[in-house]
Design a protein around this motif. Structure first.
Motif, PDB file in Angstrom:
ATOM      1  N   LEU A 571     -19.353 -11.507   2.669  1.00 37.02           N
ATOM      2  CA  LEU A 571     -18.614 -10.443   3.338  1.00 37.02           C
ATOM      3  C   LEU A 571     -18.808 -10.516   4.856  1.00 37.02           C
ATOM      4  N   LYS A 572     -17.730 -10.266   5.596  1.00 38.73           N
ATOM      5  CA  LYS A 572     -17.809 -10.291   7.048  1.00 38.73           C
ATOM      6  C   LYS A 572     -18.458  -9.027   7.592  1.00 38.73           C
ATOM      7  N   SER A 573     -18.348  -7.925   6.896  1.00 37.67           N
ATOM      8  CA  SER A 573     -19.048  -6.695   7.248  1.00 37.67           C
ATOM      9  C   SER A 573     -19.144  -5.830   5.999  1.00 37.67           C
ATOM     10  N   PHE A 574     -20.112  -4.921   6.001  1.00 34.42           N
ATOM     11  CA  PHE A 574     -20.313  -4.040   4.847  1.00 34.42           C
ATOM     12  C   PHE A 574     -20.962  -2.754   5.324  1.00 34.42           C
ATOM     13  N   SER A 575     -20.543  -1.630   4.723  1.00 29.87           N
ATOM     14  CA  SER A 575     -21.181  -0.350   5.018  1.00 29.87           C
ATOM     15  C   SER A 575     -21.144   0.534   3.791  1.00 29.87           C
ATOM     16  N   ALA A 576     -22.149   1.389   3.666  1.00 26.82           N
ATOM     17  CA  ALA A 576     -22.198   2.392   2.605  1.00 26.82           C
ATOM     18  C   ALA A 576     -22.843   3.637   3.189  1.00 26.82           C
ATOM     19  N   ASN A 577     -22.273   4.800   2.866  1.00 25.54           N
ATOM     20  CA  ASN A 577     -22.731   6.043   3.471  1.00 25.54           C
ATOM     21  C   ASN A 577     -22.788   7.150   2.425  1.00 25.54           C
ATOM     22  N   LEU A 578     -23.879   7.882   2.420  1.00 26.39           N
ATOM     23  CA  LEU A 578     -24.056   9.047   1.556  1.00 26.39           C
ATOM     24  C   LEU A 578     -24.371  10.236   2.445  1.00 26.39           C
ATOM     25  N   SER A 579     -23.584  11.305   2.322  1.00 28.38           N
ATOM     26  CA  SER A 579     -23.786  12.463   3.184  1.00 28.38           C
ATOM     27  C   SER A 579     -23.569  13.740   2.389  1.00 28.38           C
ATOM     28  N   GLY A 580     -24.083  14.815   2.920  1.00 33.38           N
ATOM     29  CA  GLY A 580     -23.921  16.114   2.276  1.00 33.38           C
ATOM     30  C   GLY A 580     -24.261  17.228   3.238  1.00 33.38           C
ATOM     31  N   GLY A 581     -23.789  18.419   2.902  1.00 32.14           N
ATOM     32  CA  GLY A 581     -24.069  19.558   3.753  1.00 32.14           C
ATOM     33  C   GLY A 581     -23.676  20.850   3.091  1.00 32.14           C
ATOM     34  N   THR A 582     -24.011  21.935   3.738  1.00 36.81           N
ATOM     35  CA  THR A 582     -23.656  23.258   3.246  1.00 36.81           C
ATOM     36  C   THR A 582     -23.380  24.148   4.448  1.00 36.81           C
ATOM     37  N   GLN A 583     -22.808  25.327   4.215  1.00 35.35           N
ATOM     38  CA  GLN A 583     -22.487  26.231   5.317  1.00 35.35           C
ATOM     39  C   GLN A 583     -22.423  27.658   4.803  1.00 35.35           C
ATOM     40  N   VAL A 597     -20.747  16.974  -1.028  1.00 27.16           N
ATOM     41  CA  VAL A 597     -21.436  15.687  -1.109  1.00 27.16           C
ATOM     42  C   VAL A 597     -20.373  14.609  -1.046  1.00 27.16           C
ATOM     43  N   ASN A 598     -20.634  13.566  -0.252  1.00 28.01           N
ATOM     44  CA  ASN A 598     -19.639  12.529  -0.045  1.00 28.01           C
ATOM     45  C   ASN A 598     -20.296  11.161  -0.051  1.00 28.01           C
ATOM     46  N   PHE A 599     -19.627  10.199  -0.684  1.00 33.83           N
ATOM     47  CA  PHE A 599     -20.081   8.798  -0.650  1.00 33.83           C
ATOM     48  C   PHE A 599     -18.893   7.922  -0.305  1.00 33.83           C
ATOM     49  N   ASN A 600     -19.085   7.001   0.614  1.00 31.11           N
ATOM     50  CA  ASN A 600     -18.032   6.043   0.918  1.00 31.11           C
ATOM     51  C   ASN A 600     -18.634   4.680   1.210  1.00 31.11           C
ATOM     52  N   THR A 601     -17.870   3.660   0.928  1.00 29.64           N
ATOM     53  CA  THR A 601     -18.305   2.295   1.178  1.00 29.64           C
ATOM     54  C   THR A 601     -17.100   1.446   1.523  1.00 29.64           C
ATOM     55  N   GLY A 602     -17.312   0.403   2.302  1.00 23.85           N
ATOM     56  CA  GLY A 602     -16.220  -0.467   2.700  1.00 23.85           C
ATOM     57  C   GLY A 602     -16.749  -1.840   3.047  1.00 23.85           C
ATOM     58  N   ALA A 603     -15.897  -2.841   2.896  1.00 21.04           N
ATOM     59  CA  ALA A 603     -16.294  -4.215   3.163  1.00 21.04           C
ATOM     60  C   ALA A 603     -15.113  -5.003   3.704  1.00 21.04           C
ATOM     61  N   GLN A 604     -15.412  -5.925   4.606  1.00 20.96           N
ATOM     62  CA  GLN A 604     -14.409  -6.858   5.112  1.00 20.96           C
ATOM     63  C   GLN A 604     -14.624  -8.193   4.408  1.00 20.96           C
ATOM     64  N   LEU A 605     -13.585  -8.666   3.732  1.00 17.61           N
ATOM     65  CA  LEU A 605     -13.679  -9.860   2.904  1.00 17.61           C
ATOM     66  C   LEU A 605     -13.657 -11.115   3.765  1.00 17.61           C
ATOM     67  N   PRO A 606     -13.970 -12.277   3.187  1.00 13.33           N
ATOM     68  CA  PRO A 606     -13.886 -13.521   3.963  1.00 13.33           C
ATOM     69  C   PRO A 606     -12.507 -13.762   4.572  1.00 13.33           C
TER      70      PRO A 606
END
Length: 855
Positions: A571-583, A597-606
């Motif tokens: 992979l040319k780049s990769f990220s994964a993120n887990l976040s959460g909050g309240t109000q 609660v939120n999860f996201n991930t992304g990758a740049q392929l060859p």
């Protein structure tokens, strides 16, 4: 001593074909040479003086393999004289036929082969000018601020050209010294680097090792030195304009009477001014500005109880405004200065801003704008006044009296002042004050009790004062940071009291407080983290001059990130993120306003295509804004969602991308659970470097829980669930005759409908007890609330920069809405554009001529 050390450091100009694995950083000093003759900016670099300039070619990769040797050789030369600094970048290419030379309008962000010059001329390690030219000769400029943030809104008048040779292409730039702020010194030393993008390889090269993993940009630049006896230029730039406009519009304000139409000609004159008051302070001013060439805002359907945020597009408010941005950049929750407030309804008579440095490391900015204009409350539309009129409140505009607005033009003065001071290498602290002051008399309680259409102008004013201190503290390498803002507000002008959306009563003179803080690890490979907290009291009101989505809220949050911007495996780049909050509310009730609660991930392929996904859950809450200004909370529904994202490699002649989302809305009392979805897709075709067609499609289906329909009084409310469908189809067409002669077309067709369901009654009490969905009871009521709206926006702009800094615009715009649904008829439940062609339309043709004079 400094000069001798810098001259000795100039040996780092060494080298032929360095295959660096580790590139130089802050200790790199590159040397400019004084030009021995004139330099013609033509992309050929064939003057004798260029042959005498030192050559630097030890570029390193920034992406995709940071620090590795580049795939192609690049040569850099720098010259200067008493008026300009010149850059020549020779981009060798083993496959010159594959160089991407896409063309576009000036300042368009093109995916193409290009070079960027970064200049930190004040050497504060936080702010850098960015000058870009691509292989087709298209110029772009912008500014890095706060070390890592970037804005393309800064503009300057400078020259560049791109040329070709058998083994590649050449970029040649001439940057006037009058455009740059730098101190008086015998020897200039600036922060400096040059980047080169090779589009087909998705490869970024740079003169210094400045990888994407770092949490900094400007503070990691190398240095440009050797420029002796340069004097800051006390330049003055004047750009007068003349704009002739013809508008064809319906004679009657009633949307059901689109005919007959009137043709209203008008004429405007105005002036833009830029002047260097000292070597470190610059003044920019405008008189009767005209923004007719600016693209219209996107049509949207906003069913929320929150104001929509629109980006600024007007040149006076986009240039040199980085100092007025809030700490953390766009997306921060509490903004003291939102320039869209100025001139939103009332024309701008004049505005001025002063920006610069008053002491080493101390920057200041002051902006003031006055809005005022003529208007008529009572207009005889049957016998319109066609005579041409000049008015003292808008003295540089000539137009027919029947074209005057019927809504009150409240005169206001807007002031924003900011000071920011550098702390250490990569940190700063500062403060800001904003004032939105009505230029009207007072509004009494008796005046405010009148119907709105009868209230005097002072009652319609919405003024306010606000002040804040802010801080942005970072480690020297930019990886760790602590930033935030603390602010207070005071209501000014308008009625003696008014009620905010959540039921808070805001009186003249009331004060509110708030702030936000963020801390975390923002750079480096692997794991990063950040935590934050937002706090606003019920009476915090920033919206007279700023943007505050909601007050009465306390919202902590936390996030964990895994970032591999330089790739991971194939992979040319990769990220994964887990976040959460309240109000929750800050009004003493502590009502839950939602958790997530939120999860996201992304990758740049060859292949450099991108894929990602996002999933999250929004838990139930109490909505304190839905039951308009009542102060009664309504239960909020829970939902879960999934988003799939894809974007193809932009280097292809046909590219595309977008996202598809699905949401499951859980049962809300008597309303059964339901699915919603959204698709936002785009496709771009470039059959030729000078032609581009882009089509964007948005489809949205959103079911909602029971929402506000009517307040029956005595804390009794009518509610109903809503199912809304929306379609937006946007076409953008671009034809570039030359980089300075372009034709752009924009068209958006927008259609939406909403269908309400069973009506319910919700009941609270004098204590404003929250209303639960389970307590709702169905009631009989005739459905007169369904809606069907269709709109069309069309904008065609011919732009010709006939000489450097001088432009001629020819602009055609059309705005049209559907013919209203007849009384008693049920609006159609369809996304077909029924009634559009029969509806009211406004057509405008503008010819605007601006002439640049600089000395």
């Amino acid at each position: 001593m400094l000069r001798e050390w810098a001259l000795t450091a100039g040996v780092l100009w060494a080298g032929v074909g360095a295959a660096a694995v580790e590139g130089p950083g802050r200790d790199q000093f590159l040397r400019a040479a004084r030009a021995s003759g004139p330099v013609a900016v033509d992309g050929r670099v064939d003057e004798e003086t260029w042959a005498k300039a030192p050559v630097f070619d030890a570029f390193v990769q920034r992406f995709p393999e940071a620090g590795k040797a580049p795939s192609e050789r690049t040569e850099l030369r720098v010259l200067y004289d008493d008026r300009n600094v010149y850059f020549a970048i020779t981009c060798h290419d083993s496959q010159p036929a594959l160089i991407n030379r896409n063309l576009g309008r000036r300042d368009s962000d093109l995916y193409s082969d290009r070079v960027r010059v970064l200049l930190d001329t004040t050497h504060d390690h936080r702010t850098a000018y960015v000058f870009t030219v691509n292989a087709g000769g298209v110029q772009t400029d912008g500014l890095h601020y706060d070390d890592q943030n970037y804005t393309s809104d800064w503009d300057g008048v400078w020259d560049a050209a791109a040329g070709s040779f058998e083994g590649g292409w050449v970029a040649e730039l001439a940057i006037p010294l009058s455009l740059l702020r730098f101190p008086e010194a015998p020897l200039q030393t600036w922060g400096f680097s040059v980047r080169r993008d090779i589009a087909r390889r998705n490869e970024e090269l740079e003169t210094v090792l400045n990888p994407r993993t770092s949490g900094a940009i400007v503070s990691r630049l190398g240095h440009l030195t050797g420029m002796e006896q340069l004097r800051p230029q006390r330049a003055v730039e004047l750009v007068p304009y003349l704009a002739a406009r013809t508008v064809a519009r319906p004679q009657f304000s009633d949307a059901a009477r689109p005919w007959p139409r009137l043709v209203d000609p008008s004429l405007d004159v105005g002036l833009d001014l830029r002047a260097a008051l000292t070597s470190n302070l610059a003044l920019t001013a405008t008189l009767n500005p005209d923004f007719g060439q600016v693209e219209a805002d996107q049509l949207i359907l906003n069913l929320s109880s929150f104001e929509a945020f629109f980006p600024e597009k007007r040149t006076f408010f986009t240039q040199g405004m980085e100092l007025f941005n809030q700490v953390g950049g766009e997306g921060m929750p509490q903004t003291l200065f939102y320039s869209r407030r100025i001139g939103l309804h009332t024309p701008i008579l004049g505005a001025a801003k002063l920006t610069g440095t008053v002491a080493p490391g101390v920057e200041v900015g002051v902006l003031d704008a006055v809005v005022t204009g003529p208007w008529l409350r009572d207009v005889d539309e049957e016998r319109p006044d066609r005579s041409m009129g000049l008015h003292l409140t808008r003295p540089l505009h000539l137009g027919p009296n029947n074209a005057l607005p019927t809504d009150p033009m409240v005169p206001m003065n807007y002031l924003a002042a900011v000071v920011r001071g550098k702390v250490g290498t990569s940190s700063r602290v500062g403060g800001m004050v904003t004032m939105a002051t009505p230029l009207t008399g007072g509004c009494t309680a008796e005046d405010a009790a009148l119907d709105e259409e009868l209230q005097p102008m002072p009652c319609l004013a919405r003024g306010g004062n606000a002040a804040a201190v802010d801080f942005d503290l970072r480690t020297a390498d930019g990886q760790y940071g602590l930033m935030g803002q603390l602010e207070a507000s005071q209501g000014v002008g308008g009625p003696p009291e008014r009620t905010l959306r959540d039921g808070t009563v805001l009186r003249r003179g009331d004060t509110g407080f708030g702030g936000y803080v963020r801390a975390g690890k923002y750079g480096g490979e692997g794991f990063r983290w950040d935590v934050g907290d937002d706090f606003t009291t019920p009476r915090l009101e920033l919206n007279p001059s700023g943007f505050l989505r909601t007050q009465n809220q306390h919202a902590p949050r936390a996030a964990l990130h895994y970032e591999r911007p330089n790739g991971m495996g194939p992979l040319k780049s990769f990220s994964a993120n887990l976040s959460g909050g309240t109000q929750w509310t800050t009004d003493g009730r502590g009502l839950n306003r939602g958790s997530w609660v939120n999860f996201n991930t992304g990758a740049q392929l060859p292949s450099f295509d991108y894929f990602g996904l996002e999933a999250g859950v929004n838990f139930g809450s109490w909505d304190v804004r839905e039951l308009k200004s009542s102060g009664v909370p309504l239960e909020g529904a829970s939902d879960a969602f999934l988003v799939l994202i894809a974007e193809s490699n932009e280097n292809r002649k046909v590219s595309g991308g977008g996202f598809v989302a699905a949401a499951y809305h859980l049962q809300a009392g008597p309303v059964a659970p339901a699915w919603g979805w959204q698709a936002d897709l785009y496709g771009t075709v470039r059959p030729h470097p000078a032609l581009e067609t882009r089509l964007e499609l948005l489809l949205d289906r959103t079911p909602t829980a029971p929402r506000f329909i009517e307040d029956l009084g005595d804390n009794h409310f009518i509610l109903s669930p809503l199912l809304s469908d929306t379609l937006s189809l946007t076409l953008r067409q671009q034809w570039v005759v030359t980089p300075r002669l372009t034709l752009q077309a924009y068209a958006q067709l927008f259609t939406t409908y909403g269908a309400y369901g069973t009506y319910y009654e919700g009941v609270s009490d004098a204590s404003h007890t929250p209303i639960r969905f389970s307590s709702l009871r169905p009631v009989e009521r005739e459905n007169t609330d369904d809606f069907h709206d269709v709109g069309l926006n069309l904008n065609v702009v011919l732009r010709w920069e006939y000489r450097l800094g001088s432009t001629l615009y020819v602009v055609y715009t059309r705005g049209q809405q559907r013919l209203p649904v007849a009384d008693g008829a049920r609006p159609p439940h369809t996304l077909m554009p029924h009634g559009l062609l029969a509806g009211a339309a406004n057509d405008a043709l503008l010819v605007k001529w601006a002439w640049y004079w600089g000395a």
